[in-house]
Design a protein around this motif. Structure first.
Motif, PDB file in Angstrom:
ATOM      1  N   GLU A  37       1.133  -1.623   0.080  1.00  0.00           N
ATOM      2  CA  GLU A  37       0.356  -0.223  -0.260  1.00  0.00           C
ATOM      3  C   GLU A  37       0.651   0.859  -0.336  1.00  0.00           C
ATOM      4  O   GLU A  37       0.055   1.925  -0.652  1.00  0.00           O
ATOM      5  CB  GLU A  37      -0.313   0.291   1.064  1.00  0.00           C
ATOM      6  CG  GLU A  37      -1.938  -0.824   0.592  1.00  0.00           C
ATOM      7  CD  GLU A  37      -2.814  -0.877   0.011  1.00  0.00           C
ATOM      8  OE1 GLU A  37      -2.619   0.427  -0.944  1.00  0.00           O
ATOM      9  OE2 GLU A  37      -3.506  -1.589  -0.547  1.00  0.00           O
ATOM     10  N   ASN A  39       3.635   1.562  -1.427  1.00  0.00           N
ATOM     11  CA  ASN A  39       4.511   1.889  -3.272  1.00  0.00           C
ATOM     12  C   ASN A  39       3.231   2.139  -3.492  1.00  0.00           C
ATOM     13  O   ASN A  39       4.092   2.285  -4.693  1.00  0.00           O
ATOM     14  CB  ASN A  39       4.958   0.423  -2.653  1.00  0.00           C
ATOM     15  CG  ASN A  39       6.679   0.933  -2.468  1.00  0.00           C
ATOM     16  OD1 ASN A  39       7.243   1.848  -2.382  1.00  0.00           O
ATOM     17  ND2 ASN A  39       6.806  -0.144  -1.153  1.00  0.00           N
ATOM     18  N   GLY A  40       2.457   1.260  -3.411  1.00  0.00           N
ATOM     19  CA  GLY A  40       1.635   0.820  -4.712  1.00  0.00           C
ATOM     20  C   GLY A  40       1.769  -0.094  -5.387  1.00  0.00           C
ATOM     21  O   GLY A  40       2.394  -1.058  -5.240  1.00  0.00           O
ATOM     22  N   HIS A  41       0.323  -0.407  -6.101  1.00  0.00           N
ATOM     23  CA  HIS A  41       0.229  -2.206  -6.750  1.00  0.00           C
ATOM     24  C   HIS A  41       1.611  -2.384  -7.858  1.00  0.00           C
ATOM     25  O   HIS A  41       1.529  -3.402  -8.458  1.00  0.00           O
ATOM     26  CB  HIS A  41      -0.651  -2.157  -7.422  1.00  0.00           C
ATOM     27  CG  HIS A  41      -2.161  -3.040  -6.343  1.00  0.00           C
ATOM     28  ND1 HIS A  41      -2.206  -1.981  -5.501  1.00  0.00           N
ATOM     29  CD2 HIS A  41      -2.641  -4.097  -6.061  1.00  0.00           C
ATOM     30  CE1 HIS A  41      -2.518  -2.685  -4.948  1.00  0.00           C
ATOM     31  NE2 HIS A  41      -3.543  -3.784  -5.185  1.00  0.00           N
ATOM     32  N   HIS A  42       2.523  -1.681  -7.994  1.00  0.00           N
ATOM     33  CA  HIS A  42       4.183  -1.487  -8.727  1.00  0.00           C
ATOM     34  C   HIS A  42       4.125  -2.689  -8.231  1.00  0.00           C
ATOM     35  O   HIS A  42       5.964  -3.259  -9.117  1.00  0.00           O
ATOM     36  CB  HIS A  42       4.466  -0.435  -9.095  1.00  0.00           C
ATOM     37  CG  HIS A  42       5.190   0.421  -8.640  1.00  0.00           C
ATOM     38  ND1 HIS A  42       7.277  -0.513  -8.192  1.00  0.00           N
ATOM     39  CD2 HIS A  42       5.055   0.955  -7.018  1.00  0.00           C
ATOM     40  CE1 HIS A  42       7.299   0.765  -7.523  1.00  0.00           C
ATOM     41  NE2 HIS A  42       6.449   0.915  -6.415  1.00  0.00           N
ATOM     42  N   VAL A  43       4.747  -2.403  -6.592  1.00  0.00           N
ATOM     43  CA  VAL A  43       5.114  -3.428  -6.307  1.00  0.00           C
ATOM     44  C   VAL A  43       5.443  -4.948  -6.532  1.00  0.00           C
ATOM     45  O   VAL A  43       5.748  -5.921  -5.836  1.00  0.00           O
ATOM     46  CB  VAL A  43       6.118  -3.259  -5.050  1.00  0.00           C
ATOM     47  CG1 VAL A  43       6.592  -2.055  -4.426  1.00  0.00           C
ATOM     48  CG2 VAL A  43       4.441  -3.269  -4.425  1.00  0.00           C
ATOM     49  N   THR A  44       3.258  -5.058  -6.908  1.00  0.00           N
ATOM     50  CA  THR A  44       3.199  -6.464  -6.656  1.00  0.00           C
ATOM     51  C   THR A  44       3.161  -7.503  -9.110  1.00  0.00           C
ATOM     52  O   THR A  44       3.838  -6.627  -9.199  1.00  0.00           O
ATOM     53  CB  THR A  44       1.701  -6.639  -6.467  1.00  0.00           C
ATOM     54  OG1 THR A  44       0.683  -5.924  -7.820  1.00  0.00           O
ATOM     55  CG2 THR A  44       2.034  -6.207  -5.473  1.00  0.00           C
ATOM     56  N   GLY A  45       2.868  -8.398  -8.816  1.00  0.00           N
ATOM     57  CA  GLY A  45       2.458  -8.748 -10.083  1.00  0.00           C
ATOM     58  C   GLY A  45       1.643  -8.176 -11.125  1.00  0.00           C
ATOM     59  O   GLY A  45       1.219  -8.767 -11.803  1.00  0.00           O
ATOM     60  N   MET A  46       0.518  -7.875 -10.402  1.00  0.00           N
ATOM     61  CA  MET A  46      -0.334  -7.302 -11.103  1.00  0.00           C
ATOM     62  C   MET A  46      -0.246  -6.484 -11.753  1.00  0.00           C
ATOM     63  O   MET A  46       0.972  -5.419 -11.530  1.00  0.00           O
ATOM     64  CB  MET A  46      -1.638  -6.941  -9.837  1.00  0.00           C
ATOM     65  CG  MET A  46      -1.886  -8.639  -9.673  1.00  0.00           C
ATOM     66  SD  MET A  46      -3.067  -8.096  -8.361  1.00  0.00           S
ATOM     67  CE  MET A  46      -2.075  -8.006  -6.566  1.00  0.00           C
ATOM     68  N   ASN A  47      -0.307  -6.127 -12.510  1.00  0.00           N
ATOM     69  CA  ASN A  47      -0.797  -5.218 -14.138  1.00  0.00           C
ATOM     70  C   ASN A  47      -1.947  -4.587 -14.662  1.00  0.00           C
ATOM     71  O   ASN A  47      -3.029  -5.270 -14.032  1.00  0.00           O
ATOM     72  CB  ASN A  47       0.652  -5.648 -14.982  1.00  0.00           C
ATOM     73  CG  ASN A  47       0.121  -7.168 -15.583  1.00  0.00           C
ATOM     74  OD1 ASN A  47      -0.986  -6.899 -16.094  1.00  0.00           O
ATOM     75  ND2 ASN A  47       0.880  -7.800 -15.497  1.00  0.00           N
ATOM     76  N   VAL A  51      -5.727  -7.610 -13.410  1.00  0.00           N
ATOM     77  CA  VAL A  51      -5.475  -7.217 -12.260  1.00  0.00           C
ATOM     78  C   VAL A  51      -5.666  -7.486 -11.218  1.00  0.00           C
ATOM     79  O   VAL A  51      -6.275  -7.004  -9.991  1.00  0.00           O
ATOM     80  CB  VAL A  51      -6.635  -6.193 -13.024  1.00  0.00           C
ATOM     81  CG1 VAL A  51      -6.465  -5.669 -14.039  1.00  0.00           C
ATOM     82  CG2 VAL A  51      -8.400  -7.261 -12.926  1.00  0.00           C
ATOM     83  N   TRP A  52      -6.398  -9.148 -11.517  1.00  0.00           N
ATOM     84  CA  TRP A  52      -6.928  -9.452  -9.629  1.00  0.00           C
ATOM     85  C   TRP A  52      -5.240 -10.926 -10.005  1.00  0.00           C
ATOM     86  O   TRP A  52      -5.461 -11.607 -11.165  1.00  0.00           O
ATOM     87  CB  TRP A  52      -8.006 -10.387  -9.970  1.00  0.00           C
ATOM     88  CG  TRP A  52      -9.342  -8.978  -9.961  1.00  0.00           C
ATOM     89  CD1 TRP A  52      -8.937  -7.539  -9.797  1.00  0.00           C
ATOM     90  CD2 TRP A  52     -10.750  -9.446  -9.403  1.00  0.00           C
ATOM     91  NE1 TRP A  52     -10.119  -7.756  -9.461  1.00  0.00           N
ATOM     92  CE2 TRP A  52     -11.398  -8.187  -9.725  1.00  0.00           C
ATOM     93  CE3 TRP A  52     -11.275 -10.800 -10.038  1.00  0.00           C
ATOM     94  CZ2 TRP A  52     -12.360  -8.231  -9.401  1.00  0.00           C
ATOM     95  CZ3 TRP A  52     -12.680 -10.338  -9.874  1.00  0.00           C
ATOM     96  CH2 TRP A  52     -12.954  -9.176  -9.634  1.00  0.00           C
ATOM     97  N   ASP A 109      -6.569  -5.843  -0.268  1.00  0.00           N
ATOM     98  CA  ASP A 109      -5.847  -5.869  -2.007  1.00  0.00           C
ATOM     99  C   ASP A 109      -6.682  -4.576  -2.285  1.00  0.00           C
ATOM    100  O   ASP A 109      -5.292  -4.049  -3.222  1.00  0.00           O
ATOM    101  CB  ASP A 109      -5.942  -6.739  -2.396  1.00  0.00           C
ATOM    102  CG  ASP A 109      -4.525  -6.917  -4.191  1.00  0.00           C
ATOM    103  OD1 ASP A 109      -3.924  -6.415  -3.743  1.00  0.00           O
ATOM    104  OD2 ASP A 109      -6.219  -6.538  -5.017  1.00  0.00           O
TER     105      ASP A 109
END
Lengths: 404, 251, 162
Positions: A37, A39-47, A51-52, A109
């Motif tokens: 949260e 950093n934002g979702h850029h640190v996740t694998g989602m794009n 999206v899920w 999430d």
């Protein structure tokens, strides 16, 4: 017949060890949430294409399993099988705990989890998602009342009606969860009415598998007797549910295979999809389906508690694989905007979308499990909800006759 | 709250439609507006008398040209301030799509953005009502109440929406955008409200004349309506029955 | 003392309690940046108490209905209140000198506007590319009344100025 006595668990070393393990997992998950949260979702694998991701796989597994964890209580109240009645409180508490765990993952999430209040105050009633928010909250409320009727002798007379309400509600709830995907007309992998009943049957299997493991653990670690009679009945039921999940999964894909327009997505999931194909056949079909069926029914393995527990664990793993294929696989297959054309663009048109889950996402998902298990542990200590004995003669006075 | 809104909207829509019919009957066609968008006064709400649309002629669209994309970035301030997101995470409000027919080898190029559906799936699925359609048909995200669930992105058949994966700075005044919310083409609502046309349409040079026309689909005398009547225009995924406001010729 | 008398006295006690913070904190109240014009669009007590409601009403009207009156628009607040100080610097939202931050920091109320909205008025916001600021392009009234150099604007847009 001896009347089953419900009693809280003791504050043993094991109890504190459980609290410690689950608490630590939750802390790790919260750390992961802070990381994502902040950093934002850029640190996740989602794009923007997938999206899920992992959090939704875990969240939906927990929510679906929550509905199914109530099986045992429903069988007792709705279908009048009194043998299961002593286990109804555990079943009810487990259902609520799994639901809370799943919802926590789902909410944490969100892009703006700080706006949870918005989700509770602005409703678009055409959205199945908005309906699910109501269904989830309502289910929790019903479960609390249901538990009350099970534990308070003065409330027992309302047990039947509460059980019936909970049973209907959870069927609607799982229908709603399945419809999240069933209603997505745009995507080839979704848009199928069968999603709703398939999710219901998945809930039966996943929920009962989790219940079996929790029941085994609770009885083993508290040294309470657990008779073979009830285990045998439950594992047979579990086998039926697992078979039904395989059936629905097959029918879903067979129906799609008949229509030429779906050949692309079916070939992707069933044959060419790499990780998704492997997860479908090996994860969902073999590990989550055929293998547990073998363990539950084969003469050599069906009486072993360890192997029944292993079968339950495999069903859980297979369920997670199945949801991964549905959720992520359905998004990975490219949207068909221009049928019959070769498509390319800067925004991943016409190509299979990439997703590699990050550690943080996975830890958040596991945190959901930890929340559910921590809640069950705490409630088992706080409330008298676990039968002192589930020995065969306690559970079923006709036991010896029936098995003779 | 939302129920009231929706009831309100359908009532408004009904009134708007009847008003349009009445206007069409009683006023001579020549008196209706010619210009694609005459600026409303500031205090006047968008009305369902208009339905803004874009017509894209793919025969005029050059595959090497992305002026519509850069114009959109310049106007709305995306495409430069997402520094931490990878290329699959960066927002794209409008993109150029290249098509090739495998049977004939025929190639086409066209821009794809939010299609501003009459029946937008993103609006249907949004749990809070953040995804919304203005009375004049422009589909927007109300980022004030967007919780970032991304269900609209799952539902959109055009991949028109993007999620913001990081904290942003340096947003354009006309296009607020920020971490954790979903966004998409706004049909340059700020320009439309001021009587202008979207930045992409304005910037489009075309091969021999513009490939993009903006205007009021409800106004029979607008250039877009006349062109559509004479030459026709296709919808992407017309089979879904969403009736988008963005139409294509040559696909 | 009868219960009735206590109840009757309650409003008085409440009034006294409410007056307390006003009197004690009057001295160290935040120093808000003055606006450009003579007066705010609303009386000071109204805007202090209700600015969030006015802005919220405006935001719904503008976004959902396309009504673009300027009186209660966030950008107009910024146009008036976000101005360069004597040294020519413009305070950004993360500085307590920014018009909005001054009170919000003081009152510890989280601001959620500038996660998405620009904290600079449109006339100073380089992100609105259309406004190419060249020496002979001075179409902004506000630019003339508050002279700002090109270099400074670039610095602002690049986030260098605080």
């Amino acid at each position: 017949m001896k009347k089953p006595i419900l009693r809280e668990v003791n504050e043993s070393m094991g109890f504190y060890a459980l609290l410690g393990v689950f608490g630590a997992l939750i802390l790790v998950a919260l750390g992961a949430v802070y990381f994502m949260e902040h950093n934002g979702h850029h640190v996740t694998g989602m794009n923007n294409q997938i999206v899920w991701g992992m959090p939704h796989v875990f969240a939906l597994f927990l929510i679906v399993a929550a509905s199914g964890a109530l099986n045992v209580a429903s069988i007792a109240s709705v279908f009048g099988r009194y043998q299961y009645k002593p286990l109804a409180p555990l079943s009810t508490v487990l259902a609520a705990a799994l639901l809370l765990g799943g919802l926590m993952v789902l909410v944490l999430d969100l892009g703006r989890p700080d706006r949870l209040i918005v989700a509770m105050t602005y409703y678009n009633f055409k959205s199945i998602f908005a309906w699910n928010i109501i269904l989830y909250n309502g289910f929790l409320a019903i479960l609390v009342v249901y538990l009350w009727t099970q534990l308070d002798p003065t409330m027992v007379k309302y047990g039947k009606i509460a059980g019936f309400a909970a049973f209907i509600w959870r069927l609607v709830l799982t229908t709603g969860t399945g419809s999240i995907f069933g209603f997505l007309v745009a995507r080839q992998g979704y848009d199928a009415a069968i999603m709703a009943p398939m999710f219901i049957i998945m809930s039966f299997a996943f929920g009962l598998a989790v219940f079996m493991l929790v029941m085994f653990a609770a009885y083993k670690w508290t040294n309470r007797p657990l008779g073979d009679g009830i285990v045998r009945r439950l594992k047979n039921l579990l086998g039926v549910f697992v078979g039904a999940v395989l059936y629905f999964s097959l029918v879903f894909h067979l129906t799609n295979l008949y229509a030429t327009e779906h050949h692309g997505v079916e070939a992707f999931i069933l044959r060419d999809g790499g990780i998704f194909t492997n997860l479908y056949w090996w994860g969902h079909f073999v590990i989550g389906g055929l293998l547990p069926l073998f363990l539950l029914y084969c003469r050599k393995t069906r009486d072993s508690r360890t192997l029944i527990g292993l079968a339950s664990l495999l069903i859980i793993l297979g369920g997670i694989a199945q949801l991964y294929v549905i959720i992520v696989g359905g998004q990975a297959y490219p949207l068909d905007m221009f049928p019959g054309m070769e498509v390319s663009s800067s925004f991943a048109d016409g190509v299979v979308n990439n997703y590699s889950p990050s550690l943080a996402e996975t830890l958040l998902g596991l945190g959901g499990f930890a929340v559910a298990m921590l809640l069950v542990t705490v409630v088992a200590r706080a409330l008298r909800m676990l039968p002192e004995s589930l020995a065969d003669d306690v559970v079923d006075p006709h036991h010896s006759k029936a098995d003779a | 709250m939302s129920i009231n809104n929706q009831a309100d909207q359908s009532r408004r829509k009904f009134l708007g439609n009847s008003a349009a019919v009445v206007a069409g009957v009683t006023i001579a066609p020549g008196i209706l507006l010619h210009t694609p968008a005459q600026a409303r006064s500031l205090d006047q709400a968008a009305s369902s008398k208009q339905r803004w649309g874009i017509l894209i002629d793919t025969n005029q669209c050059d595959s090497g040209c992305d002026k519509c994309v850069t114009a959109c970035q310049t106007e709305n301030g995306w495409g430069k301030n997402e520094t931490k997101s990878n290329s699959e995470q960066q927002a794209q409000w409008i993109r150029k799509v290249e098509l090739k027919d495998p049977n004939t080898g025929h190639q086409q190029s066209l821009p794809v953005m939010c299609q501003h559906c009459e029946n937008p799936p993103c609006v249907d699925v949004c749990p809070t009502g953040a995804s919304m359609k203005r009375d004049d048909g422009i589909v927007l995200v109300d980022k004030h109440i967007c919780i970032g669930c991304r269900y609209c992105m799952m539902a959109c058949p055009y991949k028109a929406r993007s999620f913001i994966h990081e904290e942003l700075k340096g947003q354009a005044t006309v296009a607020p955008r920020g971490k954790g919310t979903v966004e998409s083409c706004t049909m340059c609502v700020q320009r439309v409200d001021a009587g202008g046309s979207p930045a992409c349409v304005e910037a489009c040079p075309g091969k021999n004349g513009k490939a993009m026309v903006f205007g009021d689909l409800n106004d029979a005398n607008s250039e877009i309506a006349k062109r559509l009547k004479q030459y026709g225009g296709k919808q992407i995924r017309a089979d879904l029955g969403l009736n988008p406001s963005v139409r294509y010729q040559g696909i | 003392m009868s219960i009735r008398r206590v109840v009757a006295g309650l409003p008085l006690i409440m009034a006294g309690l409410l007056a307390l913070p006003l009197s004690t904190h009057a001295g160290d109240a935040p120093q808000v940046a003055k606006g450009k014009g003579d007066a705010c669009v609303e009386p000071t007590d109204v805007i202090r108490k209700n600015h969030m409601d006015l802005l919220k009403h405006q935001r719904d009207d503008t976004l959902r209905r396309g009504i673009r009156t300027k009186k209660h628009s966030l950008n107009e607040c910024l146009e008036c209140h976000v101005q360069p100080d004597e040294s020519g610097k413009v305070a950004r939202i993360d500085s307590p000198k920014h018009f909005c931050s001054t009170c919000h920091t003081y009152a510890a109320v989280k601001l959620d506007c500038f996660e998405c909205h620009s904290d600079l008025p449109k006339s100073m916001n380089k992100s609105a590319y259309k406004h190419k600021l060249t020496p002979d392009n001075k179409h902004h009234a506000s630019m003339q009344s508050a002279p700002v150099s090109r270099q400074m604007l670039d610095a602002i847009a690049n986030g260098e100025a605080k």
